[in-house]
Design a protein around this motif. Structure first.
Motif, PDB file in Angstrom:
ATOM      1  N   ILE A 166      15.108  -7.059  -1.336  1.00 33.78           N
ATOM      2  CA  ILE A 166      15.408  -6.165  -0.400  1.00 33.78           C
ATOM      3  C   ILE A 166      14.341  -5.304   0.301  1.00 33.78           C
ATOM      4  O   ILE A 166      14.585  -5.418   1.526  1.00 33.78           O
ATOM      5  CB  ILE A 166      16.696  -5.279  -0.852  1.00 33.78           C
ATOM      6  N   LEU A 167      13.546  -4.723  -0.508  1.00 36.61           N
ATOM      7  CA  LEU A 167      12.556  -3.644  -0.129  1.00 36.61           C
ATOM      8  C   LEU A 167      11.493  -4.490   0.885  1.00 36.61           C
ATOM      9  O   LEU A 167      11.001  -3.767   1.773  1.00 36.61           O
ATOM     10  CB  LEU A 167      11.886  -3.136  -1.375  1.00 36.61           C
ATOM     11  N   HIS A 168      10.995  -5.559   0.118  1.00 38.04           N
ATOM     12  CA  HIS A 168       9.936  -6.380   0.898  1.00 38.04           C
ATOM     13  C   HIS A 168       9.972  -7.724   0.978  1.00 38.04           C
ATOM     14  O   HIS A 168       9.352  -8.567   0.195  1.00 38.04           O
ATOM     15  CB  HIS A 168       8.543  -5.933  -0.021  1.00 38.04           C
ATOM     16  N   PRO A 169      10.861  -8.368   1.741  1.00 38.33           N
ATOM     17  CA  PRO A 169      11.283  -9.577   2.139  1.00 38.33           C
ATOM     18  C   PRO A 169      10.191 -10.516   2.109  1.00 38.33           C
ATOM     19  O   PRO A 169      10.196 -11.682   2.208  1.00 38.33           O
ATOM     20  CB  PRO A 169      12.469  -9.638   3.016  1.00 38.33           C
ATOM     21  N   GLY A 215       7.722  -3.119  -5.542  1.00 37.22           N
ATOM     22  CA  GLY A 215       7.097  -2.356  -4.384  1.00 37.22           C
ATOM     23  C   GLY A 215       7.518  -1.204  -3.939  1.00 37.22           C
ATOM     24  O   GLY A 215       7.715  -0.750  -2.914  1.00 37.22           O
ATOM     25  N   GLY A 216       8.158  -0.470  -4.722  1.00 39.76           N
ATOM     26  CA  GLY A 216       8.839   0.875  -4.720  1.00 39.76           C
ATOM     27  C   GLY A 216       8.235   2.061  -5.764  1.00 39.76           C
ATOM     28  O   GLY A 216       7.420   1.816  -6.400  1.00 39.76           O
ATOM     29  N   ARG A 217       9.109   3.099  -5.527  1.00 36.09           N
ATOM     30  CA  ARG A 217       8.737   4.227  -6.301  1.00 36.09           C
ATOM     31  C   ARG A 217      10.040   5.079  -6.579  1.00 36.09           C
ATOM     32  O   ARG A 217      10.693   5.577  -5.672  1.00 36.09           O
ATOM     33  CB  ARG A 217       7.465   5.253  -5.839  1.00 36.09           C
ATOM     34  N   ASN A 218      10.093   5.226  -7.857  1.00 38.46           N
ATOM     35  CA  ASN A 218      11.531   6.099  -8.160  1.00 38.46           C
ATOM     36  C   ASN A 218      11.254   7.498  -7.763  1.00 38.46           C
ATOM     37  O   ASN A 218      10.176   8.180  -8.445  1.00 38.46           O
ATOM     38  CB  ASN A 218      11.693   5.921  -9.478  1.00 38.46           C
ATOM     39  N   VAL A 219      12.087   8.329  -6.959  1.00 34.84           N
ATOM     40  CA  VAL A 219      11.660   9.645  -6.658  1.00 34.84           C
ATOM     41  C   VAL A 219      11.840  10.640  -7.708  1.00 34.84           C
ATOM     42  O   VAL A 219      11.443  11.757  -7.598  1.00 34.84           O
ATOM     43  CB  VAL A 219      12.665   9.978  -5.502  1.00 34.84           C
ATOM     44  N   GLU A 227      13.877   6.862   0.888  1.00 37.55           N
ATOM     45  CA  GLU A 227      14.149   6.137   1.841  1.00 37.55           C
ATOM     46  C   GLU A 227      15.315   5.070   1.628  1.00 37.55           C
ATOM     47  O   GLU A 227      15.805   4.713   2.457  1.00 37.55           O
ATOM     48  CB  GLU A 227      12.850   5.363   2.415  1.00 37.55           C
ATOM     49  N   VAL A 228      15.510   4.965   0.364  1.00 35.73           N
ATOM     50  CA  VAL A 228      16.646   3.688  -0.097  1.00 35.73           C
ATOM     51  C   VAL A 228      17.385   4.368  -1.297  1.00 35.73           C
ATOM     52  O   VAL A 228      16.825   5.062  -2.148  1.00 35.73           O
ATOM     53  CB  VAL A 228      15.790   2.559  -0.682  1.00 35.73           C
ATOM     54  N   SER A 260       0.692  -1.320  -0.187  1.00 35.06           N
ATOM     55  CA  SER A 260       0.079   0.013  -0.079  1.00 35.06           C
ATOM     56  C   SER A 260       0.773   1.366  -0.051  1.00 35.06           C
ATOM     57  O   SER A 260       0.524   2.404  -0.590  1.00 35.06           O
ATOM     58  CB  SER A 260      -0.899   0.103   1.264  1.00 35.06           C
ATOM     59  N   GLU A 261       2.118   1.232   0.525  1.00 35.43           N
ATOM     60  CA  GLU A 261       3.005   2.401   0.528  1.00 35.43           C
ATOM     61  C   GLU A 261       4.207   2.067  -0.106  1.00 35.43           C
ATOM     62  O   GLU A 261       5.014   1.643   0.762  1.00 35.43           O
ATOM     63  CB  GLU A 261       3.175   2.951   2.075  1.00 35.43           C
TER      64      GLU A 261
END
Length: 264
Positions: free
Chosen positions: A247-250, A166-170, A192-193, A135-136
């Motif tokens: 790595i992001l969402h194990p 499960g991420g977003r490129n800033v 965040e990463v 969700s985030e």
């Protein structure tokens, strides 16, 4: 068919199509499939030794225009009347699959290419489904050059990979494939990463102090990653996707296995 590849991503496409034994020469940066370690090298991609290329008597040279300056290779190939094709320059994951089909057509391995692209698309769909559980999305800053800072924008496969993981490129609001920016701009986007994938630089040679000394990284996770899994337009990008997703969402994505290639 005697094949020379003068770009690492093209060499990888040849490997996936099962044509490694047809390779008779490669550029200096190609590192997969392993057979390249015993093949003649014809120079770095911007300084190809066309005398060597000619001596190897290729039936086809797989060229590229992914980097400014590569057009000189095309001019020289034409001048010497050497047989070549320019593999399309992908910006999206879909176009990477299309490049595989293109090379399949020019090397008479269309059936193999179609089979691989089906598996490729199925894998992407799997990760698209898994990513919807998040969700985030995690905010990611990708750095593929340090001085000056370059990072992928909206029109780039790393933006897609970010979403599928499960991420977003800033920098997904900048409508280009590559963004020249500065550290203040990066910090203002509150990633965040940080994922460091300096183009052409092996992971072991990246000094994380270069990033940390800029300041403001205390709350950010820093990951130095293998640039060949993220910066080349070949199906190896799927391995990169597997890695960053784990790595992001194990707890959502499968555990990463560096020895597993989803297409092989």
């Amino acid at each position: 068919m005697r094949i020379i590849s003068i770009c690492p991503s093209n060499t990888e496409l040849v490997g996936y199509l099962g044509l490694k034994n047809n390779l008779v020469g490669v550029d200096n940066y190609s590192d997969w499939p392993e057979v390249v370690n015993s093949l003649p090298r014809v120079g770095p991609d911007l300084e190809i030794d066309m005398d060597k290329v000619e001596q190897l008597q290729p039936d086809i040279v797989l060229a590229s225009l992914t980097v400014p300056g590569m057009e000189r290779n095309i001019e020289e190939l034409e001048k010497r009347k050497l047989p070549y094709v320019i593999v399309p320059n992908p910006k999206t994951l879909k176009e990477v699959g299309e490049s595989l089909l293109f090379v399949g057509e020019v090397t008479n391995t269309t059936d193999r290419a179609k089979e691989l692209v089906d598996k490729y698309n199925t894998f992407l769909e799997k990760y698209r489904g898994l990513s919807k559980q998040i969700s985030e999305p995690t905010k990611i800053y990708w750095e593929w050059w340090a001085k000056p800072i370059f990072t992928p924008g909206a029109e780039n496969w790393l933006t897609e990979i970010s979403t599928l993981a499960g991420g977003r490129n800033v920098f997904d609001d900048v409508p280009v494939s590559s963004v020249k920016t500065d550290w203040e701009d990066v910090k203002s986007r509150n990633p965040e990463v940080i994922c460091v994938v300096w183009v052409g630089v092996q992971k072991e040679k990246v000094n994380p102090k270069v990033i940390v000394k800029r300041g403001g990284t205390e709350q950010m996770q820093l990951h130095i990653l293998e640039e060949h899994l993220f910066c080349r337009p070949s199906p190896k990008l799927l391995i990169g996707l597997e890695k960053i997703a784990s790595i992001l969402h194990p707890t959502i994505f499968p555990k990463f296995n560096e020895n597993n290639d989803p297409l092989l």
